[in-house]
Design an enzyme around this catalytic site. Structure first.
Site, PDB file in Angstrom:
ATOM      1  N   LYS A   1       0.832  -1.213   0.000  1.00 39.98           N
ATOM      2  CA  LYS A   1       0.000   0.000   0.000  1.00 39.98           C
ATOM      3  C   LYS A   1       0.867   1.263   0.000  1.00 39.98           C
ATOM      4  O   LYS A   1       0.609   2.195  -0.738  1.00 39.98           O
ATOM      5  CB  LYS A   1      -0.927   0.041   1.228  1.00 39.98           C
ATOM      6  CG  LYS A   1      -1.963  -1.061   1.262  1.00 39.98           C
ATOM      7  CD  LYS A   1      -2.984  -0.846   2.382  1.00 39.98           C
ATOM      8  CE  LYS A   1      -2.424  -0.926   3.771  1.00 39.98           C
ATOM      9  NZ  LYS A   1      -1.899  -2.251   4.165  1.00 39.98           N
TER      10      LYS A   1
ATOM     11  N   ARG B   1      -9.716   0.910   8.558  1.00 44.95           N
ATOM     12  CA  ARG B   1      -9.326  -0.485   8.791  1.00 44.95           C
ATOM     13  C   ARG B   1     -10.408  -1.254   9.540  1.00 44.95           C
ATOM     14  O   ARG B   1     -10.206  -2.439   9.838  1.00 44.95           O
ATOM     15  CB  ARG B   1      -8.046  -0.518   9.610  1.00 44.95           C
ATOM     16  CG  ARG B   1      -6.774  -0.770   8.776  1.00 44.95           C
ATOM     17  CD  ARG B   1      -5.624  -0.663   9.737  1.00 44.95           C
ATOM     18  NE  ARG B   1      -4.424  -1.351   9.410  1.00 44.95           N
ATOM     19  CZ  ARG B   1      -3.341  -0.751   8.900  1.00 44.95           C
ATOM     20  NH1 ARG B   1      -3.369   0.497   8.537  1.00 44.95           N
ATOM     21  NH2 ARG B   1      -2.232  -1.430   8.730  1.00 44.95           N
TER      22      ARG B   1
ATOM     23  N   ARG C   1      11.620  -6.702   4.637  1.00 50.00           N
ATOM     24  CA  ARG C   1      11.357  -5.256   4.574  1.00 50.00           C
ATOM     25  C   ARG C   1      12.253  -4.480   5.549  1.00 50.00           C
ATOM     26  O   ARG C   1      12.422  -4.863   6.686  1.00 50.00           O
ATOM     27  CB  ARG C   1       9.886  -4.986   4.901  1.00 50.00           C
ATOM     28  CG  ARG C   1       9.558  -3.509   4.955  1.00 50.00           C
ATOM     29  CD  ARG C   1       8.117  -3.235   4.693  1.00 50.00           C
ATOM     30  NE  ARG C   1       7.279  -3.393   5.870  1.00 50.00           N
ATOM     31  CZ  ARG C   1       6.009  -3.011   5.922  1.00 50.00           C
ATOM     32  NH1 ARG C   1       5.439  -2.467   4.848  1.00 50.00           N
ATOM     33  NH2 ARG C   1       5.290  -3.199   6.999  1.00 50.00           N
TER      34      ARG C   1
ATOM     35  N   ARG D   1      11.074  -2.806  11.024  1.00 43.98           N
ATOM     36  CA  ARG D   1      10.002  -2.302  11.884  1.00 43.98           C
ATOM     37  C   ARG D   1       9.731  -3.319  12.977  1.00 43.98           C
ATOM     38  O   ARG D   1       9.672  -4.516  12.696  1.00 43.98           O
ATOM     39  CB  ARG D   1       8.740  -2.074  11.049  1.00 43.98           C
ATOM     40  CG  ARG D   1       8.538  -0.622  10.668  1.00 43.98           C
ATOM     41  CD  ARG D   1       7.429  -0.446   9.686  1.00 43.98           C
ATOM     42  NE  ARG D   1       6.138  -0.970  10.119  1.00 43.98           N
ATOM     43  CZ  ARG D   1       5.015  -0.810   9.435  1.00 43.98           C
ATOM     44  NH1 ARG D   1       5.031  -0.139   8.294  1.00 43.98           N
ATOM     45  NH2 ARG D   1       3.888  -1.305   9.865  1.00 43.98           N
TER      46      ARG D   1
ATOM     47  N   ARG E   1      -0.948  -9.448  12.938  1.00 44.28           N
ATOM     48  CA  ARG E   1      -1.488  -8.409  12.041  1.00 44.28           C
ATOM     49  C   ARG E   1      -2.343  -9.027  10.929  1.00 44.28           C
ATOM     50  O   ARG E   1      -3.340  -8.442  10.509  1.00 44.28           O
ATOM     51  CB  ARG E   1      -0.342  -7.571  11.452  1.00 44.28           C
ATOM     52  CG  ARG E   1       0.313  -6.679  12.517  1.00 44.28           C
ATOM     53  CD  ARG E   1       1.645  -6.130  12.060  1.00 44.28           C
ATOM     54  NE  ARG E   1       1.500  -5.162  10.994  1.00 44.28           N
ATOM     55  CZ  ARG E   1       2.477  -4.855  10.140  1.00 44.28           C
ATOM     56  NH1 ARG E   1       3.648  -5.452  10.210  1.00 44.28           N
ATOM     57  NH2 ARG E   1       2.263  -3.961   9.202  1.00 44.28           N
TER      58      ARG E   1
HETATM   59  P1  AMP Z   1       0.768   0.374   8.779  1.00 45.81           P
HETATM   60  O1  AMP Z   1       1.989   1.215   8.698  1.00 45.81           O
HETATM   61  O2  AMP Z   1      -0.345   0.858   7.900  1.00 45.81           O
HETATM   62  O3  AMP Z   1       1.057  -1.092   8.577  1.00 45.81           O
HETATM   63  O4  AMP Z   1       0.204   0.519  10.272  1.00 45.81           O
HETATM   64  C1  AMP Z   1       0.992   0.114  11.374  1.00 45.81           C
HETATM   65  C2  AMP Z   1       0.112  -0.048  12.604  1.00 45.81           C
HETATM   66  O5  AMP Z   1      -0.516   1.200  12.930  1.00 45.81           O
HETATM   67  C3  AMP Z   1      -1.037  -1.028  12.444  1.00 45.81           C
HETATM   68  O6  AMP Z   1      -0.637  -2.377  12.665  1.00 45.81           O
HETATM   69  C4  AMP Z   1      -1.993  -0.528  13.528  1.00 45.81           C
HETATM   70  O7  AMP Z   1      -1.547  -0.906  14.811  1.00 45.81           O
HETATM   71  C5  AMP Z   1      -1.828   0.979  13.420  1.00 45.81           C
HETATM   72  N1  AMP Z   1      -2.799   1.564  12.452  1.00 45.81           N
HETATM   73  C6  AMP Z   1      -2.516   2.156  11.254  1.00 45.81           C
HETATM   74  N2  AMP Z   1      -3.641   2.575  10.648  1.00 45.81           N
HETATM   75  C7  AMP Z   1      -4.663   2.236  11.471  1.00 45.81           C
HETATM   76  C8  AMP Z   1      -6.072   2.365  11.402  1.00 45.81           C
HETATM   77  N3  AMP Z   1      -6.679   2.928  10.336  1.00 45.81           N
HETATM   78  N4  AMP Z   1      -6.804   1.901  12.445  1.00 45.81           N
HETATM   79  C9  AMP Z   1      -6.231   1.341  13.524  1.00 45.81           C
HETATM   80  N5  AMP Z   1      -4.909   1.161  13.652  1.00 45.81           N
HETATM   81  C10 AMP Z   1      -4.119   1.596  12.642  1.00 45.81           C
END
Ligand code: AMP
Length: 217
Positions: free
Chosen positions: A19, A94, A131, A163, A174
């Site tokens: 994404k 999400r 990654r 990360r 996740r």
């Molecule tokens: P990402 O970088 O998009 O993979 O997001 C990393 C982490 O941030 C996720 O595993 C969630 O813990 C949190 N997170 C990001 N976006 C959201 C969202 N829209 N709703 C809830 N938690 C989020």
């Protein structure tokens, strides 16, 4: 509730589906402002803000940050950019709760499209182990998009790290969270006739081309 007159494209897909990579390129190509809720939350954690502290344990455990916190953060961001009309949302919404509240906050004069990045879980686990992430500027690298100098960010020269939430145990959590809480959005948006599907297994160039094609139709 205040209604925002914006044109929004949502990128929907599991963690590691690409994404962020697609969003960076698509937002440039189409002149959209890229909003990545994961990046915003990590920024809050880095600055030890109140929101960052509230979000930390959820993120580090691979769980979702509560809807109310995320929704408020997203609408605050939109309000802080009154001149911006075209947005690309990466990693938001999400949950069905976030999607419903988001829709509530949008004016009917704007538009909404959702691009689903389809890919199998096995590929995602493999991608996570490869990654690397730049803690200084949020750039992301993989086997395909590798840094020019090993372990060093091309953009800002900082040292790359894995990360914390890309370790195998957290990735497994996740993926479960994605299937349970985020995947229901596929039906939610499909029922509204807003869903466009692309194949996220392909190379970043091909994924970009598919996304541009479906969005221009
Ligand atoms: P990402 O970088 O998009 O993979 O997001 C990393 C982490 O941030 C996720 O595993 C969630 O813990 C949190 N997170 C990001 N976006 C959201 C969202 N829209 N709703 C809830 N938690 C989020």
């Amino acid at each position: 509730m205040e209604k925002h007159e914006i044109n929004a494209v949502i990128l929907l897909g599991p963690p590691l589906s690409g994404k962020g990579t697609l969003a960076s390129r698509l937002s440039l190509e189409m002149g959209m402002t890229h909003i990545a809720t994961g990046d915003l939350l990590r920024e809050h954690m880095k600055n030890n803000s109140e929101l960052g502290e509230k979000a930390r344990s959820f993120i580090e455990g691979g769980n979702l940050v509560p809807d109310s916190l995320v929704i408020e953060m997203v609408f605050d961001k939109i309000k802080s950019l009154p001149e911006v009309k075209n947005y690309l949302f990466d990693g938001f919404p999400r949950t069905i709760g976030q999607a419903e509240e988001f829709q509530e906050g949008l004016s009917e004069k704007g538009s909404l499209k959702v691009v689903l990045m389809e890919i199998e879980d096995e590929i995602l686990v493999e991608r996570a182990s490869k990654r690397l992430f730049c803690p200084a500027c949020n750039a992301t690298y993989s086997q395909i998009v590798a840094p020019k100098l090993e372990g060093v960010c091309d953009v800002c020269g900082a040292s790359l790290v894995q990360r914390q939430d890309d370790n195998p145990e957290v990735v497994t959590v996740r993926l479960v969270v994605y299937h349970n809480q985020t995947e229901p959005l596929v039906g939610f948006y499909n029922n509204k006739g807003l869903l466009l599907i692309i194949d996220a297994k392909k190379s970043p160039d091909e994924v970009l081309k598919e996304a541009l094609d479906v969005l221009k139709k």
